[in-house]
Design an enzyme around this catalytic site. Structure first.
Site, PDB file in Angstrom:
ATOM      1  N   HIS A  63       0.825  -1.212   0.000  1.00 41.30           N
ATOM      2  CA  HIS A  63       0.000   0.000   0.000  1.00 41.30           C
ATOM      3  C   HIS A  63       0.859   1.261   0.000  1.00 41.30           C
ATOM      4  O   HIS A  63       0.536   2.243  -0.672  1.00 41.30           O
ATOM      5  CB  HIS A  63      -0.959  -0.006   1.199  1.00 41.30           C
ATOM      6  CG  HIS A  63      -2.064  -1.001   1.058  1.00 41.30           C
ATOM      7  ND1 HIS A  63      -3.231  -0.943   1.784  1.00 41.30           N
ATOM      8  CD2 HIS A  63      -2.184  -2.096   0.267  1.00 41.30           C
ATOM      9  CE1 HIS A  63      -4.027  -1.953   1.437  1.00 41.30           C
ATOM     10  NE2 HIS A  63      -3.407  -2.669   0.536  1.00 41.30           N
ATOM     11  N   VAL A 118       0.665   4.195  -2.846  1.00 44.55           N
ATOM     12  CA  VAL A 118       0.293   5.542  -2.402  1.00 44.55           C
ATOM     13  C   VAL A 118       1.404   5.998  -1.481  1.00 44.55           C
ATOM     14  O   VAL A 118       1.407   5.648  -0.313  1.00 44.55           O
ATOM     15  CB  VAL A 118      -1.018   5.530  -1.600  1.00 44.55           C
ATOM     16  CG1 VAL A 118      -1.454   6.946  -1.299  1.00 44.55           C
ATOM     17  CG2 VAL A 118      -2.094   4.783  -2.338  1.00 44.55           C
ATOM     18  N   PRO A 137      -6.083  -1.454  -5.099  1.00 42.06           N
ATOM     19  CA  PRO A 137      -7.092  -2.334  -5.694  1.00 42.06           C
ATOM     20  C   PRO A 137      -7.996  -2.953  -4.625  1.00 42.06           C
ATOM     21  O   PRO A 137      -7.523  -3.399  -3.585  1.00 42.06           O
ATOM     22  CB  PRO A 137      -6.261  -3.422  -6.389  1.00 42.06           C
ATOM     23  CG  PRO A 137      -4.838  -3.187  -6.025  1.00 42.06           C
ATOM     24  CD  PRO A 137      -4.714  -1.923  -5.275  1.00 42.06           C
ATOM     25  N   ASP A 164       4.899 -20.091   0.355  1.00 41.62           N
ATOM     26  CA  ASP A 164       5.053 -21.225  -0.568  1.00 41.62           C
ATOM     27  C   ASP A 164       4.155 -21.048  -1.787  1.00 41.62           C
ATOM     28  O   ASP A 164       3.552 -19.995  -1.987  1.00 41.62           O
ATOM     29  CB  ASP A 164       4.753 -22.538   0.163  1.00 41.62           C
ATOM     30  CG  ASP A 164       3.379 -22.528   0.803  1.00 41.62           C
ATOM     31  OD1 ASP A 164       2.519 -21.737   0.361  1.00 41.62           O
ATOM     32  OD2 ASP A 164       3.144 -23.312   1.739  1.00 41.62           O
TER      33      ASP A 164
END
Ligand code: HEM
Ligand SMILES: *[C@@H]1O[C@H](CO)[C@@H](O)[C@H](O)[C@H]1NC(C)=O
Ligand SMILES: *[C@@H]1O[C@H](CO)[C@@H](O)[C@H](O)[C@H]1NC(C)=O
Ligand SMILES: *[C@@H]1O[C@H](CO)[C@@H](O)[C@H](O)[C@H]1NC(C)=O
Ligand SMILES: *[C@@H]1O[C@H](CO)[C@@H](O)[C@H](O)[C@H]1NC(C)=O
Length: 313
Positions: free
Chosen positions: A65, A69, A149, A240
């Protein structure tokens, strides 16, 4: 102007252009100004990760994030505190570094380095972290919300938002692989279980057995905004390939995870990682992380070195 004055001016001009041309990230940016900065960050991470392995998930999400931004940390830290873990940890590391070398190490670099170190500490991939980022000074929550998103994003939305940051389909598939660790609140996806299109229905792209299990054992109603579930059941602290295998079984938790199967290029990448080796994934993941870490960085004399990470100086 005296000859002496001219020499001084010439030197200043040269120095100015040098510092201008060097205003970019580089490995070991703090080697002279705060020689132990990277070691200290790594030591604090290692000290905590044993008791709190979930730190890695909180930090890598915060870093994601923060990259999308650049002002994220301050603009949303209050709003997001309940949803993004790791803010207190960053504040702790920052306070230690401020005692050693006041005003030198940026919060953006601390987040980037601590993320890498925490992922390594849980046995995940490593990557190199060039430093020299400076912290943003503007705080605009609207901008933040427009760039990050959403879990209900379809492939078009995801690739547009990643594309805006210079990331491509492969980066999207690789970086989404971070959902191999960590947890999510039911409220981030429970519309898929209870009310997908507004008629009390379930998302057909979610495996129905898995959905039934979630509904009866974990997320009991749409109103539940406190329960958290593992995104990669049984291995939430293990970095993984199981994320890709789950996505192929239609057991990715978010629509954004399922979206990776709805585009042929993305699907081919998902299949490639699901059937590949850890090392292959780790190497490529590291490359994408380094790329993500360069998005919109401020360097040189841009921005500031924040004294407290959650507040502009
Ligand atoms: C592709 C678009 C993405 C979407 C839509 C998305 C969405 C989300 C959502 C909704 C959550 C759960 C938040 C909650 O309810 O607590 C979450 C968790 C998480 N995300 Fe993503 N994410 C995306 C990409 C990424 C990327 C690029 C990374 C890192 C490289 C990442 C790492 C994580 C991690 C580690 C968690 C778990 C956090 C924790 O356990 O505290 N995600 N993500
Ligand atoms: C915040 O960003 C939005 C979208 O870019 C813009 O419309 C708005 O004017 C900005 N607000 C402030 C206070 O800068
Ligand atoms: C994807 O989502 C956006 C925003 O919600 C919407 O406008 C668009 O029509 C969707 N695209 C597809 C292919 O469903
Ligand atoms: C499901 O969505 C519809 C349309 O948004 C809404 O009217 C309805 O109240 C929702 N059902 C529940 C149980 O929240
Ligand atoms: C959860 O929902 C309740 C009731 O709608 C609300 O009062 C509370 O603030 C919500 N909590 C979070 C963390 O969103």
């Amino acid at each position: 102007m005296s000859r002496f004055g001219l020499v001084i001016v010439t030197i200043l001009v040269i120095l100015g252009s040098v510092s201008f041309s060097e205003a970019q990230l580089k490995l070991g940016f703090y080697d002279k100004t705060c020689p132990n900065a990277e070691k200290i960050i790594q030591a604090v991470v290692n000290q905590h990760i044993g008791n709190v392995p979930s730190l890695a998930a909180g930090l890598i999400r915060m870093h994601f994030h923060d990259c999308f931004v650049r002002v994220f940390f301050i603009s949303l830290s209050k709003f997001y505190k309940s949803h993004i873990r790791g803010f207190d940890f960053i504040d702790l590391v920052k306070s230690i570094l401020e005692k050693k070398c006041p005003g030198i190490v940026s919060c953006a670099d601390i987040i980037t380095l601590a993320t890498r170190d925490s992922v390594v500490a849980i046995g995940g991939p490593t990557w190199s972290v060039p430093t020299g980022r400076r912290d943003g000074r503007i705080s605009n929550a609207t901008e933040a919300l427009n760039n990050i998103p959403p879990p209900f994003g379809n492939f078009t939305t995801l690739i547009t938002l990643f594309g805006n940051q210079g990331l491509d389909v492969k980066d999207l598939v690789l970086l989404s692989g971070a959902h191999t660790i960590g947890v999510s609140h039911c409220s981030s996806f429970s519309n898929r279980l209870f009310n997908f299109t507004g008629v009390g229905d379930q998302d057909p792209s979610l495996d129905s057995e898995y959905a039934a299990n979630l509904k009866t054992r974990r997320c009991l109603s749409l109103a539940d905004n406190t329960t958290k579930v593992e995104m990669d059941p049984g291995s939430r602290n293990t970095f993984d390939l199981s994320y890709y295998r789950l996505v192929l079984k239609r057991r990715g938790l978010f629509e954004s995870d399922a979206a990776l199967t709805m585009d042929p290029t993305a699907l081919a990448q998902v299949r490639r990682f699901a059937g590949g080796s850890d090392q292959q994934f780790f190497d490529e993941f590291g490359t994408s992380m380094e790329k993500m870490g360069r998005i919109g960085v401020k360097t040189g004399s841009d921005g500031e070195i924040r004294r407290t990470c959650s507040v502009v100086n």
